[in-house]
Each structure stands twice: as C-alpha cells, then as structure tokens.
Design a protein around this motif. Sequence first.
Motif: not given
Length: 730
Positions: A274, A279, A281, A294, A296
């Motif tokens: 984190n 974000g 990874w 990533r 997200s």
Amino acid sequence: MKTTKPFLLKAVCTGRRLALVLLSFLFTGNTWSQPVVPFTFNNNSAFSDANVYVAVVGIINDNHVWIDTKTGAVRPMSASDNTVAGPVIGGNQGPGGNGRYANCFAKLSEIPNKTINMPGIAGCRILISFNSQLYLYFFGASGAPSGYAAPNLANPTDPNQGIRFEMIELTNAANGLWANTTRVDSYQYPMGLEVWGNNGFYKKVGEIKTHAQILAQWQAQAPAAFAGCYDATNGIIKFPSKTSAFQSGAQANYFGSYIDAIWAKYRNENLVFNAGDAGIWSGRVSGNVFTFTRTSDGAVGVIANKPTNTEAMEGSGVLASGGQWDKVVQAQVCAAINRHAIDLNLGNGAMQDLANESKYYVTAPYNWYCKFWHQPDISLNSLTYSFCYDDVFDKSSTINASSPIRATITVGGYPGGTSGGVATVYKDCNYGGSAVGLNAGSYTLSQLNALGILNDDISSIKVNSGYKVTLYKHDNFGGGAIVKTGEDACLVDDNFNDSTSSLKVETNSSAFSTVIQAEDYTYMAGVQTEATTDAGGGLNVGYIEAGDWMSYNVTIPVAGTYRVIYRVASPNSGMTLRLEKDAGTTQLGSVTIPNTGAWQNWTTVAHNVNLPAGTYPIGIATATGGFNINYLTITSNLSARLATQNIEQQLAAAENSALSIAPNPVRNQLYLKGYEKVQTLTVYDLGGRELMKVTKPGSTINIQSLNAGVYIIKLNRTDNSVKTVKIVKQ
C-alpha cells in the motif's frame, strides 16, 4: 565539482516523490506571484556571524537565479559572476579554466537583520558555509549549459574540499512553502528549521545535539561496515555511497544479497504493498524487470532492472527514471530496501506493511547511516532527510506550509534540548506538553499564538542563565506581572497558570555564569584529553604545547566585562594562556599559570575580559604550553569576586574530602587516600612535639612504634596548602 541543475530539492535524487508533487509548478514559464517568506537566521553555532557565509540559488520562470542576500535583489546566473579566485587543487582550474568562481556569497554579519526575503522560487538551496565561501561556478541562466557546478565530496580536486557547509532546500510554490534540512549527501554541522503559517501552523525540525556530541555518538555506535563514513580530518560524516568502501571496497555489494532475494522471490510470487495516497500496487519480476500494477485502475509502474547497491542507497539510476507511476513504485521499493521493510517471509500476495516503522532498521542489511539520523536523541521527533526517499510515509524533515508567514534557520541546531532560544515555555505543568523556545524580545498574545502557544496556555517555564522572563496577564504587557530567572514547574503557584497573555524575554547579566568543561571543545589543534584527579573527576585537557589551541562556543547575554576563571595545573613556571575570538584576530586577554607542583595539582587563575553579546566561538591558545586545564567559568563581573571565592571554597572542600586518613581509631597502619598530593606527613603529640616525618608518603603509613594515645597528623600538600587530622592510636 559536479554540474547541478537544481530543478528538484535533491540533486542526487531526481525521482523523489515530492518532486512529482511540485513538478507542475516548477516549469510553467509564468511569473510566480507567491507571497514573500522571510527566512531569519539564528546563529547557534561555534562560528561568529562574520565567519558564516550564505548564498541562495534557485529557479524563477525557468531561469537559474541567485539572490544577492545583502540587497535582496534577484539576479540571473551569468558566467560574468565568476570573479572570485578559488583554490587550485591538483591543477583543477574549474569549469572556466581560470580558477574563478561565483561572487554570490555574503557573510551573515552583512545580511540586514540576518533575514532573507524569499520570493516564489523553485529548486532553491540556501547554502551555508563556515570560515570561507563555497566556490560555485555559474554557467548561465538558461540554455546549455546552465545552472551551476556544486561542491562534490567525491572529487579530491574539488576547490571546496575542506570547507564545511550545510544547506536548506526549499520551493515556494502555488501549493505553499516546502522546505527541509538534509543529510542525503553528508552531515557537516547541526541545523534547525522552523516554519510558521496561517491558522496556527508551526513545525520544527533539526538536530538536538552539539556537533561534538554527534561525532562522538557516531564513533561510539557505528558498526564496522559504516565506520568509514566518518571523515575525521574534516569532522564530517559522509553518506555511505560517497565513501570508497561502498563505492568499490568491502561494502560495494552491501545490499546485494537482499536485493537478489527480493528479485528472486517475486519472479514467482506477487509483491503487494500500500503506497498510501498512491494506492495499492502488485508487482512481479520478469527477467530483471519489476512491473507493478495499481489495483484500483490498472496504472503501471516499472523498475527497469535490478538496482545496484549505489542505486538502492541513492535512489538513482533505475530507481529514478521513467514516468510518474514508475517513480512512485521506485520510491517505495528504494525506501523499503534502505529500511529493510520488505518481509521475505510473507506468502505470495500478502500485503506488505511498508509504513510500519517498528520494522525499520531492524533486520540486516539496512542503511545504518539512516538509522543513526532517525534516532530521537539526534533528530527532533526522529525526522530527517537521511536518504533520497525518506519522505516515503513522511519520515523526512520536510515542512509544508500552505500559507507560510515566516521561517527561521538555526545554524547549530538545538543542543541541550528541543526548544532553542534562551527561554522555553511549556503547555503543561512539570515541563510537559508542547514546548516552544523564545529568544530575547517582546511577545504579544497574537505572536505567542503564531508560535503555537494557544489560549493563554503557558503552564511551566525554563529560563537560561543570564536571562529573565516577565509574564503579564494582559495583552499589552500589563495587568500584573511576575519575573522568572530560572525554572518554574507550575505557574499555578503564582496565579499565572493558563493566564499569560504577553511576555518579555530580556537579558539579566548580573546573574550570568556558565561553566565550560575543557574537553568540550568544538575544534582543537594538538591537545589530548586524560583522566583527572581534580574534584569531580572526569577529563582534563593535557599535552598542551606551544601553538596548540581549543575553540568553544559561548552565548553571552549582554556586552560587558566578565570574569573568566580557569582551573589549571602545571609543574612549570611562567606558563601562559590567552583568550581569543575571531579565529585569533581579537585578543581578549592572557593569564600566567603558576607552578602547582605537578600535572594533577590544581588551582585557579582568573582575569577580566570585555565580551560582546551574542553566540560565537572563543579560543584558548598558548605560546608556551606546559599546563593542563580542567574547565573555565565565565561569570558577570559584578559577582565575579564572590563567584571566585565560592568556586575556590567548593574546590577546597572537595579536595579535603578527597584527601583522607583511615581507619580512625587505628592500631598499626594508616591508609592515606590522595597521597600523591602530599609533600610531607608529620605526626605530633598533643604537646606539639614532632614524633615522625615522612616525605612523599605512599598509600600506607606504619605507626606501630607509637604508643596508644591521641596524635595530630599534619599533611603538607604539593600546592602548599595544609590539612590536619586528629587520630586515636589503640
């Protein structure tokens, strides 16, 4: 020298995360309209203002500039600024081929109010050097080449070799002021930085020990692999990759096994971490390329190859290349390697907690240099820039004020505590809660609030010797007042708890007295320390020969005449010492040291000297040598005679207690403590008849021949003083 385009706050760290935050503000080509931020210098160093040199370089509107600190004028860098002759080492004539360098430095004593008004500026460095300016070379404001050539510790022919210097790095941009101290290349002298902003913003960073204490602690703690970082010749500590051991010697592959293990494990497993605001990874190695995605949004960040030892330590090469997201993951992995934060025992895809500082610098190998600077007894709140990506998870000394008001640079840091200043106020009783240091001056309630002292909230106070603080209940220095000249653990006893609305900090010279241990010199030439038998024990300075000297940092509250008292010993006659300042150009006075009979037979000598107010170095030098010194006391002249008498009385009492005879009563043999200070021992009966006399007695005295009874023993000491003792012979 090395050519530096100071686009970012760290020349050696071109990919650091902070730079990404600032990037959009650095190269817009538009005129910045940032509010000017005054940076004021507080000289808490061993150097006088006339021996501290300051320069400011940076970028405005994509042009490399420097600020004339005497006038505040902003000037474009130009080769025509290179007018100062510099040293030529090993034939190195510098980039201009003529040994000339930029005329951009001013002495601190030449800067009005010791304050520089900082405009909107990027990649700025405030360079601070001691006893000499630095030798920078200006290429120009724009084009190629442009910028300047900076000092390079790795180049043995660099004209800046042997010049001590420090820097503050900053950018004053649309998103506020960003500033920090740095240990990324080296440590050369303690530094402190404070920034105030609107809405009560205040933050402070820096070292909290003296230069001598920091060097001593490094030498006591450094493991063998990092011992070579200490440069004893220049009194500095270099970043590991700047030393031969980590460049090509025994430590050249220091992180090799750890890096190899990371790259090997994650060929077949996923490394997940984190990155905070950036974000979560997940990455895996293919060949030697470490590719992260990533979770997200599928953004990709890449480390193009397995980093070398130097790249891992410096955040350079493959850990400082590519696009925005490449540099995000490179920063995370670089920081994790230096801190040894990647746990290789976790299973495939397990979330790595790289923000858990309790795991930093625990498992070998890790960057011990970084661990040293993050110790809470070295750096305030353990915050420092010890390596390129120390800002990962906010462990750096970066200060970001969105609406800055002013800043203070404290040259010399905050030795003796975290407060700085000559008085310290605390939020809670018993010196608890937040602490704020105050220098001499008047402070209204709004000024106190700006310093972080909110809601009339001062509950305890400490005041340095030579100063007094007057606290008032009203905001206009009225409404009842109390004066404090020392410590008060809880102001509630004076009905001032949580009710101070203004205060004044002033000199109180009649109460000033300070003791300086001789071994606590900042710099010296030719002397050595040794154990002392003087009262109190510890060390004295000895082996003093003609031409030797020691330098000490002093703070004198007000100009005037002071009594300087020296504790000395010598078996020689006619020895002299002199007190100096301004590196010996100002002679303050001299004293003659009497023959005390031996190297550890101590006495005091004194003289009156005129001292200016301020913080500056003084020196003890000698044209004769031939004496030892244990400490010196500087005291305000009004109380000097009493102070001298009190010191001598205390010393005499201590020496008497150190010289003793036992047992008493005694049968056949006495034991003499402190015998080395005794010239003769004589035994008398109560009628005054001499019964026994021993010259230079040892530790035991046989009195078996004496009849039972009461006797008087007279001890003639080597300093010509006398002590008498009554004993009972059984």
